[in-house]
Design an enzyme around this catalytic site. Structure first.
Site, PDB file in Angstrom:
ATOM      1  N   HIS A 497      -2.496   4.759 -10.663  1.00  0.00           N
ATOM      2  CA  HIS A 497      -1.140   4.635 -10.100  1.00  0.00           C
ATOM      3  C   HIS A 497      -0.498   6.012  -9.945  1.00  0.00           C
ATOM      4  O   HIS A 497       0.052   6.336  -8.877  1.00  0.00           O
ATOM      5  CB  HIS A 497      -0.287   3.755 -11.020  1.00  0.00           C
ATOM      6  CG  HIS A 497       1.106   3.519 -10.532  1.00  0.00           C
ATOM      7  ND1 HIS A 497       1.486   2.350  -9.901  1.00  0.00           N
ATOM      8  CD2 HIS A 497       2.220   4.298 -10.564  1.00  0.00           C
ATOM      9  CE1 HIS A 497       2.771   2.428  -9.573  1.00  0.00           C
ATOM     10  NE2 HIS A 497       3.239   3.601  -9.971  1.00  0.00           N
ATOM     11  N   GLU A 498      -0.571   6.821 -10.999  1.00  0.00           N
ATOM     12  CA  GLU A 498       0.074   8.134 -10.947  1.00  0.00           C
ATOM     13  C   GLU A 498      -0.653   9.082  -9.996  1.00  0.00           C
ATOM     14  O   GLU A 498      -0.018   9.895  -9.314  1.00  0.00           O
ATOM     15  CB  GLU A 498       0.148   8.740 -12.357  1.00  0.00           C
ATOM     16  CG  GLU A 498       0.882   7.880 -13.390  1.00  0.00           C
ATOM     17  CD  GLU A 498       2.267   7.446 -12.937  1.00  0.00           C
ATOM     18  OE1 GLU A 498       2.891   8.158 -12.119  1.00  0.00           O
ATOM     19  OE2 GLU A 498       2.732   6.388 -13.406  1.00  0.00           O
ATOM     20  N   HIS A 501       0.469   8.729  -6.482  1.00  0.00           N
ATOM     21  CA  HIS A 501       1.741   9.376  -6.140  1.00  0.00           C
ATOM     22  C   HIS A 501       1.543  10.773  -5.550  1.00  0.00           C
ATOM     23  O   HIS A 501       2.456  11.304  -4.915  1.00  0.00           O
ATOM     24  CB  HIS A 501       2.635   9.467  -7.377  1.00  0.00           C
ATOM     25  CG  HIS A 501       3.386   8.209  -7.667  1.00  0.00           C
ATOM     26  ND1 HIS A 501       4.120   7.556  -6.709  1.00  0.00           N
ATOM     27  CD2 HIS A 501       3.537   7.490  -8.815  1.00  0.00           C
ATOM     28  CE1 HIS A 501       4.691   6.485  -7.246  1.00  0.00           C
ATOM     29  NE2 HIS A 501       4.350   6.417  -8.524  1.00  0.00           N
ATOM     30  N   GLU A 520       6.765   3.779  -4.865  1.00  0.00           N
ATOM     31  CA  GLU A 520       6.240   2.878  -5.890  1.00  0.00           C
ATOM     32  C   GLU A 520       5.429   1.720  -5.318  1.00  0.00           C
ATOM     33  O   GLU A 520       4.473   1.255  -5.939  1.00  0.00           O
ATOM     34  CB  GLU A 520       7.388   2.333  -6.747  1.00  0.00           C
ATOM     35  CG  GLU A 520       8.155   3.411  -7.496  1.00  0.00           C
ATOM     36  CD  GLU A 520       7.275   4.236  -8.440  1.00  0.00           C
ATOM     37  OE1 GLU A 520       6.118   3.845  -8.683  1.00  0.00           O
ATOM     38  OE2 GLU A 520       7.750   5.281  -8.921  1.00  0.00           O
TER      39      GLU A 520
END
Length: 845
Positions: A497-498, A501, A520
């Site tokens: 997930h990170e 980004h 997000e």
């Protein structure tokens, strides 16, 4: 013109004065359309004893979008910012209470913050802010706001976002005094009649507009200029959310100093950084993703449009390691015994809100001699390799900087250099789980989206008071210690997930902060894709796991919609006004300071479901090929929702044109159904029925039936008959365990024997934080008192996830449970972040 100036002044004055820091709207006060920061040079000393960061920030400006082609203010080129009519009489001198504040020496890197000279009156306010001149130059005095005795002058006012800072002095920097700087005045065509300020501004203009391949020279001269002497103090004052600066008789932004130095220090209670201790009880400080971003760390321009570069020097005691958003892996330089200096820089322009720093006694977790196995999914790799070779040939659409997307070597780099840092006590756990996962997840991300936007990555396990499972910033990812328990699943998915980004949220940012879903929603969608590739799952197995995850997210979204304000459920709260700002660039972020919003998942979940729905209709292969095109076109830029949607629908191949007609896909329809409306989007209501048919979900349903039967037999069993019939339970994946426990939470009663058997069967106290959270909910619901210690441990060690457990403890009105809630809050309150503490306090008191 004067009438317009006064109107603008009044509007912004009213905005500042009416803003209540206790309310939930976040003001962005910087007048970015008048002056735009292009580069920051921070020079800081960190004192853990006083919990203060102090030093200077030098800002290099260019005129903003409203002022680049115009002339003087008198010609109507640019409106001044708030308080333009607030003036000092020309006969009044400027008096500054700050003395002997000199530029830092390039040799020692030190400065002395002077106090008032003996016998002088200290004019700092109760918050430690120093103003220069009577009544802060008249700027902060409401009675003088409309002083008409200004001799016809209407000075330009520079406004920066700033709060919780003690500003000591503001001065113009004499960049013309730098040796060798003459090369930047070749096009200035100076004459004797021209003022020296024009020469200085011309130097700054030439410096900030150097070609991208001159970035080393540019950084060198930024450093030299930042060390140049001051050439005159500037008038300033602070408001609740801003720092206001002006120079007497300068009426237009183009004539305002383009390089200024601000002397300041942070406050221990400042909301941009957290002073705390790590898991080894050692002091540390870090930026924790505060709703106010970095304005309590340094005066800056917060609006996303203020894309800038930066370089930072930090001095601190030699026992500390300084990690930061920076392209270089900084090596400390010893200045003297016990004192080290760290230097980082960034050449890719990004919003100042993405600047991140973490200082602590971190231990680097290093790989053993063997190399981690980097695996990729061949299906995704081949898809990318064909597309990316074509994309590299296309030019970038962003402002010039040293871009990795134009570097063939960078584009073929599956895994970027990376390091892992953690408190000493978590070193072994990180070595066991994290080190192996990082290269796999990075490689999976590259296989999916192509070129890594950033050249390197640090991963830090942050203190237990961190209010999220993770946070991504340029070149650095913060992870909660909660991801290190219960195997690799939670750690892997959060890491993915990170990492996502880096593309969506950092390299491509939202032009309007209220459109959080752009960051997000994409990261949530891509974490499943990256994780499947990292595990090398067969297509069918990956699809099943993603359907299970979709069901869990659907349940979470459904619950959140039922228990939150409708206004907070809208992904584009400004609707048709999204992306708009005032004439000066100021704006307000609706609910930006709402403490509960920090813990809401609606932007993650609705954004995720929108992207999943689009991929399903268009087809995965077509969809991912489009995502790579989108990244190639928009990296290094800010976007709005419609930028993504227009390009997507235009990119659908002709042979799939029927998809638009069949599903009514238009930008207007998508925005109305998904982004501008609260509640559950109608298309999602139609799709959610399919996930119950997933094989992994059916397995859980079968296990739920078994547990209900076990519970029924346990309740009927005679007290004498203690032996329980053996039941064969299937081994479940972590997400299946989450669904199982959520399903059992819906049962009215589970007896003690059932809970004991449940705990023993799945070793629930050893599972990851997502599973243990549901287990704690079961413990609370059924008053399993002998396991209250599990709740206490969770609330202390998993603060990123434990906030709403406090509510569960209070809602039953059980004395023991409420006592446990008070006890845990008392133990953690001082180190909790502000939003978490506020939400918990409202639950308890």
């Amino acid at each position: 013109m004067t009438e317009n100036l006064q109107s603008c002044c009044l509007a912004n004055w009213n905005m500042e004065m009416k803003l209540d820091p206790a309310k939930d709207d976040l003001p962005l006060m910087a007048n970015t359309r008048h002056m735009l920061v292009k580069h920051y040079v921070l020079d800081l000393d960190v004192d853990f004893k006083s919990q203060v960061i102090e030093g200077t920030v030098v800002l290099f400006f260019e005129p903003g979008s409203r002022c680049k082609k115009g002339g003087s203010a008198g010609e109507g080129a640019c409106l001044s910012q708030s308080y333009e009519t607030c003036k000092i009489r020309a006969s009044e001198p400027c008096h500054s209470p700050v003395r002997n504040v000199s530029a830092r020496s390039s040799k020692t890197g030190y400065n002395d913050f002077a106090v008032c000279a003996k016998g002088e009156k200290d004019t700092s306010d109760k918050n430690g802010n120093h103003s220069n001149g009577e009544q802060a130059s008249g700027i902060s005095s409401s009675k003088n706001c409309c002083d008409i005795e200004n001799h016809g002058s209407e000075d330009f006012l520079l406004v920066l976002d700033c709060c919780d800072l003690s500003v000591l002095k503001v001065e113009e920097v004499d960049v013309a005094a730098v040796s060798g700087i003459e090369k930047f005045t070749r096009s200035a065509k100076l004459t004797d009649a021209e003022e020296l300020r024009n020469r200085r501004n011309q130097i700054v203009h030439e410096l900030v507009t150097l070609p991208a391949d001159h970035w080393r020279e540019q950084l060198y001269y930024y450093t030299r200029c930042s060390q140049a002497p001051g050439c005159g103090e500037l008038l300033f004052s602070t408001g609740p959310w801003s720092l206001m600066i002006r120079k007497a008789e300068v009426q237009a932004p183009r004539d305002f100093p383009h390089a200024i130095r601000i002397w300041y220090k942070t406050k221990p209670e400042g909301r941009s950084v957290t002073w705390t201790t790590d898991q080894s009880s050692r002091p540390c400080v870090y930026t924790m993703g505060s709703p106010i971003n970095n304005r309590a760390l340094f005066p800056c321009q917060e609006p996303p449009v203020a894309m800038s570069t930066w370089q930072t020097t930090v001095r601190t005691a030699s026992c500390f390691v300084v990690l930061m958003s920076g392209e270089n892996s900084a090596e400390p330089v010893q200045l003297q015994e016990g004192l080290l200096s760290w230097y980082y820089y960034v050449t890719m322009p990004m919003p100042a809100s993405t600047f991140t720093i973490a200082i602590g006694c971190w231990t680097e977790v290093k790989q053993e001699s063997h190399t981690a196995d980097v695996r990729t999914n061949n299906e995704f790799s081949s898809l990318f390799s064909r597309a990316d070779l074509r994309l590299i040939e296309e030019s970038c659409g962003h402002v010039a900087y040293p871009c990795r997307f134009q570097n063939p070597a960078a584009s073929s780099q599956l895994v970027i250099p990376h390091r892992v840092f953690a408190p000493w006590c978590l070193k072994d756990r990180c070595a066991e789980i994290l080190l192996e996962l990082i290269p796999q997840c990075l490689s999976a991300a590259h296989a999916t989206l192509g070129t890594h936007p950033f050249s390197r990555l640090d991963v830090l396990i942050v203190p237990s008071n961190f209010s999220s499972l993770g946070m991504a910033s340029p070149h650095i990812i913060f992870l909660s210690q909660s991801v290190l328990t219960g195997g690799s699943h939670l750690c892997g998915t959060r890491l993915c997930h990170e990492i996502a980004h880096a593309w969506f949220g950092l390299a491509i940012g939202a032009r309007d902060w209220t459109e959080e879903w752009i960051s997000e929603g994409f990261a949530t969608y891509l974490e499943d894709v990256f994780w499947a590739v990292a595990q090398q799952l067969p297509h069918d197995e990956a699809r099943e796991q993603q359907e299970l995850k979709a069901l869990l997210r659907w349940r979470r979204l459904r619950d959140e919609v039922q228990n939150s304000e409708e206004e907070l459920q809208v992904l584009r709260p400004n609707k048709e006004n999204t992306g708009e700002v005032s004439e000066s660039g100021t704006c307000i972020i609706k609910h930006g300071l709402n403490a509960e919003k920090v813990f809401m998942q609606v932007h993650y979940l609705k954004g995720y479901f929108l992207l999943q729905s689009l991929a399903k209709r268009i087809g995965e292969a077509t969809y991912f090929e489009f995502l790579r095109k989108f990244v190639q076109k928009f990296h290094g830029q800010l976007i709005l929702s419609q930028d993504f949607l227009y390009m997507l629908l235009e990119d659908i191949p002709e042979q799939k044109g029927y998809v638009r007609i069949r599903y009514g896909l238009s930008v207007e329809n998508i925005i109305q159904a998904w982004l501008d409306t609260s509640g559950i989007p109608k298309p999602l209501l139609e799709e959610c029925q399919t996930w119950d048919q997933c094989r992994l979900v059916q397995q859980v349903n079968d296990e739920v039936i078994k547990w209900i039967q076990v519970n029924q037999r346990a309740r009927k069993r005679s007290k004498r008959k203690r032996r329980q019939d053996e039941v064969a339970f299937q081994k479940l994946l972590p997400d299946q365990l989450v669904l199982l426990l959520e399903s059992l939470l819906e049962e009215k009663t589970l007896c003690l024997r059932t809970l004991q058997c449940l705990e023993k069967t799945y070793h629930l106290d050893e599972q990851d934080a997502e599973v243990r959270h549901r287990w704690c909910e079961l413990v609370v619901k059924h008053k399993y008192t002998t396991r209250y210690a599990h709740i206490e441990k969770f609330l202390q060690e998993d603060q990123a996830m434990g906030v709403y457990l406090y509510g569960e403890l209070m809602v039953n009105e059980d004395a023991k449970q409420q006592e446990l809630a008070y006890k845990c809050f008392a133990a953690t309150q001082k180190q909790m972040d502000v939003s978490s503490a506020k939400v918990v306090a409202e639950m308890l008191f």
